[in-house]
Scaffold this active site. Structure first.
Site, short mmCIF file in Angstrom:
data_model
loop_
_atom_site.label_atom_id
_atom_site.label_comp_id
_atom_site.label_asym_id
_atom_site.label_seq_id
_atom_site.Cartn_x
_atom_site.Cartn_y
_atom_site.Cartn_z
N LEU A 82 0.84 -1.21 0.00
CA LEU A 82 0.00 0.00 0.00
C LEU A 82 0.87 1.25 0.00
O LEU A 82 1.91 1.28 0.66
CB LEU A 82 -0.85 0.01 1.28
CG LEU A 82 -1.74 -1.20 1.51
CD1 LEU A 82 -2.30 -1.16 2.93
CD2 LEU A 82 -2.86 -1.23 0.49
N ARG A 139 -6.08 3.89 10.32
CA ARG A 139 -5.65 2.53 10.65
C ARG A 139 -5.94 2.14 12.10
O ARG A 139 -5.77 0.98 12.47
CB ARG A 139 -4.14 2.39 10.39
CG ARG A 139 -3.71 2.69 8.96
CD ARG A 139 -4.18 1.61 8.00
NE ARG A 139 -3.72 1.89 6.65
CZ ARG A 139 -2.54 1.52 6.16
NH1 ARG A 139 -1.70 0.83 6.91
NH2 ARG A 139 -2.19 1.82 4.92
N HIS A 178 0.22 7.66 9.82
CA HIS A 178 0.12 7.26 11.23
C HIS A 178 0.54 8.43 12.13
O HIS A 178 1.26 9.32 11.69
CB HIS A 178 1.11 6.12 11.52
CG HIS A 178 0.75 4.81 10.90
ND1 HIS A 178 1.55 4.19 9.98
CD2 HIS A 178 -0.30 3.99 11.12
CE1 HIS A 178 1.00 3.04 9.65
NE2 HIS A 178 -0.12 2.88 10.31
N CYS A 190 9.02 2.14 11.44
CA CYS A 190 8.17 1.00 11.08
C CYS A 190 8.95 -0.21 10.63
O CYS A 190 8.39 -1.30 10.53
CB CYS A 190 7.13 1.42 10.05
SG CYS A 190 7.82 2.09 8.59
C1 CIR Z 1 1.18 0.67 4.74
O1 CIR Z 1 0.53 1.49 4.08
O2 CIR Z 1 0.67 0.02 5.64
C2 CIR Z 1 2.65 0.47 4.43
N1 CIR Z 1 2.88 0.62 3.04
C3 CIR Z 1 3.49 1.45 5.20
C4 CIR Z 1 3.40 1.28 6.67
C5 CIR Z 1 4.27 2.21 7.40
N2 CIR Z 1 4.20 1.97 8.79
C6 CIR Z 1 4.55 2.86 9.71
O3 CIR Z 1 4.90 3.97 9.39
N3 CIR Z 1 4.46 2.48 10.96
#
Ligand code: CIR
Length: 261
Positions: A23, A136, A169, A256
């Site tokens: 995503l 989320r 986030h 992340c």
């Molecule tokens: C998403 O959209 O879930 C992933 N492509 C990116 C998640 C990033 N997570 C974060 O910053 N904790």
């Protein structure tokens, strides 16, 4: 107020070959897989150089976003909380992380339906946890986590970022670097939840840099944000900068890519 935990371990997961199928909301082009692997390896080396033992989990091509392990759990001194990720395509990521964390934590809890929660929305600041409400993480997920944390002696506050379109986030725009110092993007700077903290403001041009991680006495930062690096250094904070370009293309920040405990 500053009671940062000594961190000794980290869990990461290698990016899978279909990492670019994950995503994203940003328009920065398609990530280069080989380059992502190199940046991931450098990230792991940086964690090791800061004294952490790093468990590297294998790539999981069933879940292209699975390298962003932080979203799958919230870790405290006392327990691991397995999340229920807000994006349906990411729900299956938690199984592999749960089995890994069960080897390290006696107490493993879970967020359950109708709650959704991503670790990227949770910012630990000493004995306090900021819990972001975002696309989320919903109220039910936040309430479940707050209850777990409260029984462990932590305090919590909610931070609603649903109207801030520039961040995915909470931690895309907020970071705690110890000694009562919070890194904030402009749009969060006036939130009452952050009153009483020493705010380090990140300019709009350097917004991506706000997602930084303090590991023991050093702050891991994304490279390419000189004003932010200078601000930390002026505050006598040691920094280590990491190239993050390929992860940034998939909306991923520094924090992340690992679970730290
Ligand atoms: C998403 O959209 O879930 C992933 N492509 C990116 C998640 C990033 N997570 C974060 O910053 N904790």
């Amino acid at each position: 107020m500053d009671k940062s935990r000594l961190l000794t371990r980290a869990i990461v997961r290698l990016p899978s070959t279909n990492f670019a199928a994950g995503l994203t909301t940003v328009d920065l082009g398609t990530p280069d897989y080989e380059k992502a692997l190199q940046q991931h390896a450098a990230y792991c080396d940086a964690l090791r150089s800061l004294g952490l033992t790093v468990s590297v989990l294998p790539a999981d091509s069933r879940h292209p976003d699975s390298t962003f392990v932080e979203d799958t759990a919230v870790l405290t001194e006392f327990c691991a909380v397995i999340t229920r990720p807000g994006a349906e395509s990411r729900r299956g990521e938690v199984a592999g992380i749960e089995s890994e964390l069960a080897k390290c934590f006696h107490d493993v809890r879970s967020i359950s339906s109708p709650g959704i929660l991503d670790g990227g929305d949770i910012c630990e600041a000493g004995d306090h946890f900021f819990i972001g409400l975002s696309e989320r993480t919903n109220e039910a997920g936040a309430a479940q986590l707050a209850e777990i944390l409260t029984t462990q002696g932590y305090t919590t506050s909610l931070v609603d970022v649903r109207n801030i379109k520039s961040i995915l986030h909470l931690k895309s725009g907020l970071g705690y670097v110890g000694a009562n110092q919070l890194v904030v993007i402009d749009e969060l700077a006036e939130f009452t939840q952050f009153r009483g903290y020493d705010l380090i403001r990140v300019s709009v041009d350097e917004q991506y840099a706000a997602n930084c991680v303090r590991i023991n006495d050093t702050v891991l930062i994304a490279s390419g944000y000189p004003m932010f690096a200078d601000q930390l250094e002026l505050r006598q904070l040691k920094t280590v900068a990491i190239e993050m370009s390929e992860f940034q293309k998939m909306d991923g920040g520094l924090s992340c890519l690992s679970l730290r405990f």
